[in-house]
Scaffold this motif. Structure first.
Motif, short mmCIF file in Angstrom:
data_model
loop_
_atom_site.label_atom_id
_atom_site.label_comp_id
_atom_site.label_asym_id
_atom_site.label_seq_id
_atom_site.Cartn_x
_atom_site.Cartn_y
_atom_site.Cartn_z
N LEU A 229 -78.20 54.64 13.25
CA LEU A 229 -78.39 53.61 12.62
C LEU A 229 -77.70 52.75 11.75
CD1 LEU A 229 -81.89 53.88 14.57
CD2 LEU A 229 -80.32 53.13 15.39
N MET A 230 -77.58 54.21 10.43
CA MET A 230 -77.51 53.11 8.98
C MET A 230 -76.32 52.33 9.24
SD MET A 230 -77.06 55.22 5.76
CE MET A 230 -76.69 54.55 4.40
N ASP A 231 -75.75 51.78 10.37
CA ASP A 231 -74.05 51.42 10.76
C ASP A 231 -74.45 50.10 11.06
OD1 ASP A 231 -72.71 53.33 9.35
OD2 ASP A 231 -72.15 54.17 11.81
N LEU A 232 -75.97 50.07 11.56
CA LEU A 232 -76.58 49.20 11.84
C LEU A 232 -76.97 48.37 11.23
CD1 LEU A 232 -77.66 50.20 15.85
CD2 LEU A 232 -75.48 48.54 14.74
N GLY A 233 -77.36 48.61 9.75
CA GLY A 233 -78.46 47.83 9.01
C GLY A 233 -79.67 48.21 8.62
N LEU A 234 -80.17 49.62 9.08
CA LEU A 234 -81.50 50.26 9.00
C LEU A 234 -81.19 50.67 7.24
CD1 LEU A 234 -83.69 51.37 10.17
CD2 LEU A 234 -83.18 53.77 10.50
N ILE A 235 -82.29 51.09 6.96
CA ILE A 235 -82.27 51.43 5.30
C ILE A 235 -82.90 53.11 5.46
CG2 ILE A 235 -82.22 50.69 2.43
CD1 ILE A 235 -80.29 49.43 3.71
N PRO A 236 -82.01 54.09 5.27
CA PRO A 236 -83.07 55.49 5.56
C PRO A 236 -84.03 55.46 4.65
CG PRO A 236 -80.71 55.60 5.50
CD PRO A 236 -80.77 54.35 5.11
N LEU A 237 -85.26 56.16 4.39
CA LEU A 237 -85.92 56.41 4.13
C LEU A 237 -85.69 58.10 3.23
CD1 LEU A 237 -89.27 56.90 6.48
CD2 LEU A 237 -88.36 54.85 5.21
N PRO A 238 -86.33 58.26 1.73
CA PRO A 238 -85.85 59.56 0.88
C PRO A 238 -86.31 60.28 2.53
CG PRO A 238 -87.24 57.32 -0.03
CD PRO A 238 -87.10 57.21 1.53
N ASP A 239 -85.58 61.89 1.62
CA ASP A 239 -86.02 62.94 2.44
C ASP A 239 -87.20 63.19 3.17
OD1 ASP A 239 -83.12 62.39 2.24
OD2 ASP A 239 -82.24 64.29 0.84
N ALA A 240 -87.68 63.87 1.52
CA ALA A 240 -89.40 64.12 1.21
C ALA A 240 -90.42 62.76 2.59
CB ALA A 240 -90.43 64.38 0.34
N GLU A 241 -90.17 61.80 2.70
CA GLU A 241 -90.88 60.16 3.98
C GLU A 241 -90.02 60.56 5.03
OE1 GLU A 241 -92.17 56.18 2.96
OE2 GLU A 241 -91.15 56.73 1.53
N ARG A 242 -88.50 60.99 4.89
CA ARG A 242 -88.88 60.93 6.18
C ARG A 242 -88.63 62.40 7.50
NH1 ARG A 242 -83.90 60.46 4.68
NH2 ARG A 242 -83.12 62.24 5.10
N THR A 243 -88.79 63.66 6.88
CA THR A 243 -88.52 64.29 6.77
C THR A 243 -91.05 64.74 7.63
OG1 THR A 243 -88.08 65.88 5.39
CG2 THR A 243 -89.84 67.35 6.55
N GLN A 244 -92.07 64.11 6.66
CA GLN A 244 -93.14 63.48 6.99
C GLN A 244 -92.92 62.65 8.47
OE1 GLN A 244 -96.01 64.99 5.80
NE2 GLN A 244 -97.48 63.76 7.12
N ALA A 245 -92.53 61.37 8.15
CA ALA A 245 -92.42 60.80 9.23
C ALA A 245 -92.53 61.41 10.83
CB ALA A 245 -91.12 59.70 8.89
N ARG A 246 -91.65 62.17 10.48
CA ARG A 246 -90.61 63.15 11.66
C ARG A 246 -91.68 64.06 12.73
NH1 ARG A 246 -86.02 64.65 9.75
NH2 ARG A 246 -85.13 62.49 10.36
N LYS A 247 -92.62 64.55 11.53
CA LYS A 247 -93.18 65.32 11.78
C LYS A 247 -94.60 65.27 12.30
CE LYS A 247 -96.21 69.10 9.36
NZ LYS A 247 -97.10 69.42 7.94
N GLN A 248 -95.29 63.96 12.24
CA GLN A 248 -96.08 63.38 12.58
C GLN A 248 -95.81 62.28 13.68
OE1 GLN A 248 -97.36 60.69 8.47
NE2 GLN A 248 -97.28 59.65 9.86
N VAL A 249 -94.76 62.31 14.40
CA VAL A 249 -94.09 62.27 15.38
C VAL A 249 -94.12 63.09 16.18
CG1 VAL A 249 -92.46 60.79 17.18
CG2 VAL A 249 -93.06 60.14 14.72
#
Length: 337
Positions: free
Chosen positions: A305-325
């Motif tokens: 999705l980065m190739d489509l223009g999504l700006i990734p979250l910082p590592d820790a925030e991304r991990t936390q978001a994945r855990k919540q889902v």
């Protein structure tokens, strides 16, 4: 006695059929036009890599999607809604009122709101206050607020182009519109004495700001022909149209991935989707899709999705978001305050 028994059996059969009608294996998704390109990619991958049909996705705008999502549970209501802003407290309360009481919030990344123009034009740098004075319904003049008289960019500042102010932008149902009002309109007006330190977000309705609907691709197409105009849309549409459109710098900062991720670009916001957990029993692939969306290969720093223009979250925030889902954590009112 036999008739009563037969009637009971018929009623039971009808109830059983009604329950089966609600059970389905195709996910229904609505929401943000900004998140739409990312979600569309995930839906296509989901359809190709699993035994489930490709989810049905519709671009309704963030506000429109959340309204549909919060209409209730069961057949006829969507399972997921995408949003280019966070759910509002009023929307959460409406969901609860209509029985949607178990929602998981997924933060997928960041995005910048771009003021785009034809790539054939000279580059331009605008301040938040200049952009505000171009689109606000009322502006300061001689100590009072008057209907916006600015017709050309040079009316605002003599150093700006002698071009008619014409801006194609999203409608009121759009999360991009909400974010623009907050990050540009309110931020600029709070610094202006005439507004008493309060944010002012009313956009002019005299034809200078043109409601272009929920399809940001149409804005891009219009800019290719109407070279005097600007358009307001998400960063991903800038990435997808190199050589056709360019983004204006805001406060001296270009709309680029690193500047958006770091917060240096002043018009940056977060992107989300919301899962209706109460549909999980009847919509078998619901959690499988949500987990695929949150995978590192989708939303990570080297994700598709980065190739489509999504700006990734910082590592820790991304991990936390994945855990919540993955844990189907329920959103609460306190989370939104």
């Amino acid at each position: 006695m036999k008739r009563i028994l037969t009637t009971s059996l018929i009623a039971a059969a009808v109830m059983s059929a009604a329950g089966a009608a609600q059970a389905r294996d195709q996910i229904r998704i609505v929401g943000s036009s900004t998140v739409y390109p990312f979600a569309s990619y995930v839906t296509e991958e989901f359809g190709a890599l699993t035994n489930y049909p490709t989810p049905v996705i519709e671009s309704t705008g963030s506000g429109g999607g959340l309204r549909l999502f919060c209409n209730g549970i069961g057949e006829g209501t969507p399972d997921i809604t995408n949003a280019s802003r966070r759910m509002k407290i009023s929307e959460f309360e409406r969901c609860e009122k209509n029985g949607v009481t178990d929602i998981t919030e997924a933060k997928i990344g960041s995005d910048g709101i771009v003021l785009g123009q034809s790539a054939d034009n000279e580059a331009i740098d605008l301040s938040l206050s200049q952009l505000f004075l171009a689109v606000a319904a009322k502006v300061p003049a001689d100590g009072e607020l008057v209907d916006n008289p600015n017709k050309k960019w040079s009316d605002i500042d003599a150093t700006l182009p002698d071009r008619e102010i014409s801006i194609y932008g999203p409608p009121t149902t759009s999360g991009t519109r909400d974010a623009f009002e907050e990050l540009v309109m309110e931020a600029a007006s709070e610094e202006m004495e005439a507004y008493g330190g309060e944010g002012y977000a009313d956009i002019r309705s005299d034809g200078v700001y043109i409601d272009a609907g929920e399809n940001d691709n149409l804005i891009v197409k219009r800019l290719a022909k109407d070279t005097d105009a600007f358009g307001i849309f998400g960063y991903s549409f800038l990435v997808e149209n190199p050589g056709i459109i360019q983004g204006a710098s805001i406060e001296g900062v270009k709309p680029e991935s690193e500047a958006i991720s770091s917060g240096d670009y002043p018009v940056a916001r977060s992107l989300w989707f919301y899962v209706k957990n109460q549909h999980a029993d009847d919509v078998a692939p619901l959690y499988e899709y949500a987990n695929m969306f949150m995978e590192e290969q989708m939303i990570g720093k080297a994700g598709y999705l980065m190739d489509l223009g999504l700006i990734p979250l910082p590592d820790a925030e991304r991990t936390q978001a994945r855990k919540q889902v993955a844990g189907h954590e329920a959103l609460t009112l306190a989370d939104l305050k």
